[in-house]
Design an enzyme around this catalytic site. Structure first.
Site, PDB file in Angstrom:
ATOM      1  CE1 TYR A  99     -63.133  37.960  -5.246  1.00  5.82           C
ATOM      2  CE2 TYR A  99     -62.860  38.144  -7.632  1.00  5.82           C
ATOM      3  CZ  TYR A  99     -62.938  37.359  -6.490  1.00  5.82           C
ATOM      4  OH  TYR A  99     -62.825  35.992  -6.589  1.00  5.82           O
ATOM      5  CB  SER A 115     -60.071  35.632  -9.422  1.00  7.13           C
ATOM      6  OG  SER A 115     -61.158  35.856 -10.292  1.00  7.13           O
TER       7      SER A 115
HETATM    8  P1  NAD Z   1     -66.796  30.554  -0.051  1.00  2.00           P
HETATM    9  O1  NAD Z   1     -67.639  31.678   0.407  1.00  2.00           O
HETATM   10  O2  NAD Z   1     -67.413  29.230  -0.302  1.00  2.00           O
HETATM   11  O3  NAD Z   1     -65.579  30.330   0.973  1.00  2.00           O
HETATM   12  C1  NAD Z   1     -64.815  31.390   1.471  1.00  2.00           C
HETATM   13  C2  NAD Z   1     -64.350  31.045   2.875  1.00  2.00           C
HETATM   14  O4  NAD Z   1     -63.502  32.117   3.337  1.00  2.00           O
HETATM   15  C3  NAD Z   1     -65.509  30.913   3.881  1.00  2.00           C
HETATM   16  O5  NAD Z   1     -65.402  29.696   4.587  1.00  2.00           O
HETATM   17  C4  NAD Z   1     -65.313  32.105   4.798  1.00  2.00           C
HETATM   18  O6  NAD Z   1     -65.736  31.872   6.144  1.00  2.00           O
HETATM   19  C5  NAD Z   1     -63.825  32.326   4.700  1.00  2.00           C
HETATM   20  N1  NAD Z   1     -63.424  33.681   5.105  1.00  2.00           N
HETATM   21  C6  NAD Z   1     -63.991  34.852   4.729  1.00  2.00           C
HETATM   22  N2  NAD Z   1     -63.403  35.869   5.362  1.00  2.00           N
HETATM   23  C7  NAD Z   1     -62.434  35.338   6.151  1.00  2.00           C
HETATM   24  C8  NAD Z   1     -61.476  35.876   7.053  1.00  2.00           C
HETATM   25  N3  NAD Z   1     -61.407  37.206   7.295  1.00  2.00           N
HETATM   26  N4  NAD Z   1     -60.632  35.034   7.689  1.00  2.00           N
HETATM   27  C9  NAD Z   1     -60.715  33.701   7.489  1.00  2.00           C
HETATM   28  N5  NAD Z   1     -61.587  33.125   6.650  1.00  2.00           N
HETATM   29  C10 NAD Z   1     -62.445  33.933   5.996  1.00  2.00           C
HETATM   30  O7  NAD Z   1     -66.064  31.116  -1.355  1.00  2.00           O
HETATM   31  P2  NAD Z   1     -65.149  30.412  -2.481  1.00  2.00           P
HETATM   32  O8  NAD Z   1     -65.832  30.642  -3.774  1.00  2.00           O
HETATM   33  O9  NAD Z   1     -64.752  29.041  -2.093  1.00  2.00           O
HETATM   34  O10 NAD Z   1     -63.892  31.389  -2.454  1.00  2.00           O
HETATM   35  C11 NAD Z   1     -62.601  30.992  -2.025  1.00  2.00           C
HETATM   36  C12 NAD Z   1     -61.566  31.828  -2.759  1.00  2.00           C
HETATM   37  O11 NAD Z   1     -61.655  31.565  -4.159  1.00  2.00           O
HETATM   38  C13 NAD Z   1     -61.746  33.334  -2.602  1.00  2.00           C
HETATM   39  O12 NAD Z   1     -60.484  33.955  -2.450  1.00  2.00           O
HETATM   40  C14 NAD Z   1     -62.376  33.746  -3.911  1.00  2.00           C
HETATM   41  O13 NAD Z   1     -62.119  35.079  -4.235  1.00  2.00           O
HETATM   42  C15 NAD Z   1     -61.687  32.788  -4.855  1.00  2.00           C
HETATM   43  N6  NAD Z   1     -62.345  32.586  -6.132  1.00  2.00           N
HETATM   44  C16 NAD Z   1     -63.627  32.088  -6.189  1.00  2.00           C
HETATM   45  C17 NAD Z   1     -64.211  31.896  -7.424  1.00  2.00           C
HETATM   46  C18 NAD Z   1     -65.607  31.345  -7.560  1.00  2.00           C
HETATM   47  O14 NAD Z   1     -66.151  31.427  -8.668  1.00  2.00           O
HETATM   48  N7  NAD Z   1     -66.193  30.788  -6.536  1.00  2.00           N
HETATM   49  C19 NAD Z   1     -63.514  32.221  -8.594  1.00  2.00           C
HETATM   50  C20 NAD Z   1     -62.226  32.724  -8.496  1.00  2.00           C
HETATM   51  C21 NAD Z   1     -61.644  32.892  -7.262  1.00  2.00           C
END
Ligand code: NAD
Length: 257
Positions: free
Chosen positions: A152, A139
């Site tokens: 985080y 991130s």
């Molecule tokens: P999201 O909530 O849409 O998807 C996250 C997925 O992870 C979900 O399907 C959830 O069921 C799954 N998950 C959660 N805990 C789990 C576990 N213990 N085992 C297996 N699966 C699990 O979120 P997103 O925004 O797509 O996030 C995905 C990644 O991107 C994360 O690591 C997040 O930190 C990172 N990220 C997101 C953003 C943003 O702005 N959305 C920015 C930077 C980084």
């Protein structure tokens, strides 16, 4: 099907939703076979994504489930070439109010999950002897801090250290490791935290978007799912191991290296 990932097998964790799902779709478009690994919704997502997607129910914090899930992919698809360690959650809280349980939960999903999936895939890649690519979903918070996100930010910084170590240990196996560091992307993870941050900071939701999330971008824009998926494709399909141990920030200039 021909494409940049033709003949490759990828495992994407957290691929039932958001960024992981977008990466899975992009990899499928490029001819890969993709395991949709998620704690919930894996089978449904895989079904919607077509015959080259395999649903694997896996809690990335559970050693047995991770090892069994990777074994399932190997027996169905014949190996693993790309791991995208992406599963993640967010908990918004001032540090002084954060419970030890929530701190541990965050570190477990982001760091234990990255370790366990890396270990299982690296063992398989070593046995296959055809190299591989391991990609961590960091991130902008792998480089920069924000209030209310102590575990985080800690975990996302930690992924950089894990990546660099895997790059060094994986080199002899032809395995490279890199980190993608997105800015804010409008997924369920972000939609949930807009009202939570508004509450904790005492400002409106519109102000959270404008003055917190996008304040330091060069153009006031969210990063998109497609932006992140494109970087994930670049790392997965890079033709040599010159590109390893790196982190790429895709955030509309929020953080500049
Ligand atoms: P999201 O909530 O849409 O998807 C996250 C997925 O992870 C979900 O399907 C959830 O069921 C799954 N998950 C959660 N805990 C789990 C576990 N213990 N085992 C297996 N699966 C699990 O979120 P997103 O925004 O797509 O996030 C995905 C990644 O991107 C994360 O690591 C997040 O930190 C990172 N990220 C997101 C953003 C943003 O702005 N959305 C920015 C930077 C980084």
């Amino acid at each position: 099907m021909s494409g940049k990932l033709s003949g490759k097998v990828a495992i994407v964790t957290g691929a039932a939703s958001g960024i992981g799902r977008a990466i899975a779709e992009r990899y499928l478009q490029e001819g890969a076979r993709v395991a949709i690994a998620d704690v919930r919704g894996a089978a449904e997502a895989a079904q919607a994504l077509g015959p080259s997607a395999l649903g694997v129910t896996m809690d990335v914090t559970d050693e047995r489930q991770v090892d069994a899930g990777v074994a399932q992919v190997v027996s169905s698809f014949g190996g693993v070439d790309v791991l995208v360690s992406n599963a993640g959650v967010q908990i918004i809280s001032p540090l002084v109010d954060l419970s030890l349980a929530d701190w541990k939960k965050m570190l477990a999903i982001h760091l234990d999950g990255a370790f366990l999936t890396t270990r299982a895939c690296l063992r398989q890649m070593a046995a296959q002897k055809r190299g591989g690519s391991i990609i961590y979903m960091g991130s902008a918070h792998s480089k920069e801090a924000s209030p209310l996100k102590a575990p985080y930010v800690t975990a996302k910084h930690g992924l950089i250290g894990l990546c660099k170590t895997v790059a060094k240990e994986g080199a002899a196996l032809g395995v490279r490791a890199n980190v993608i560091c997105p800015g804010f992307v409008r997924t369920p993870l972000v939609e949930k935290q807009i009202p939570e941050q508004a509450r904790d900071l005492g400002i409106s939701e519109a102000e959270v978007i404008k003055n917190v999330m996008l304040k330091n971008t060069v153009d006031g824009e969210f990063t998109t799912l497609q932006d992140v998926a494109e970087v994930a494709l670049f790392f997965a399909g890079f033709p040599s191991n010159a590109l390893t141990g790196q982190s790429v920030v895709v955030s509309h200039g929020w953080f500049m290296q």
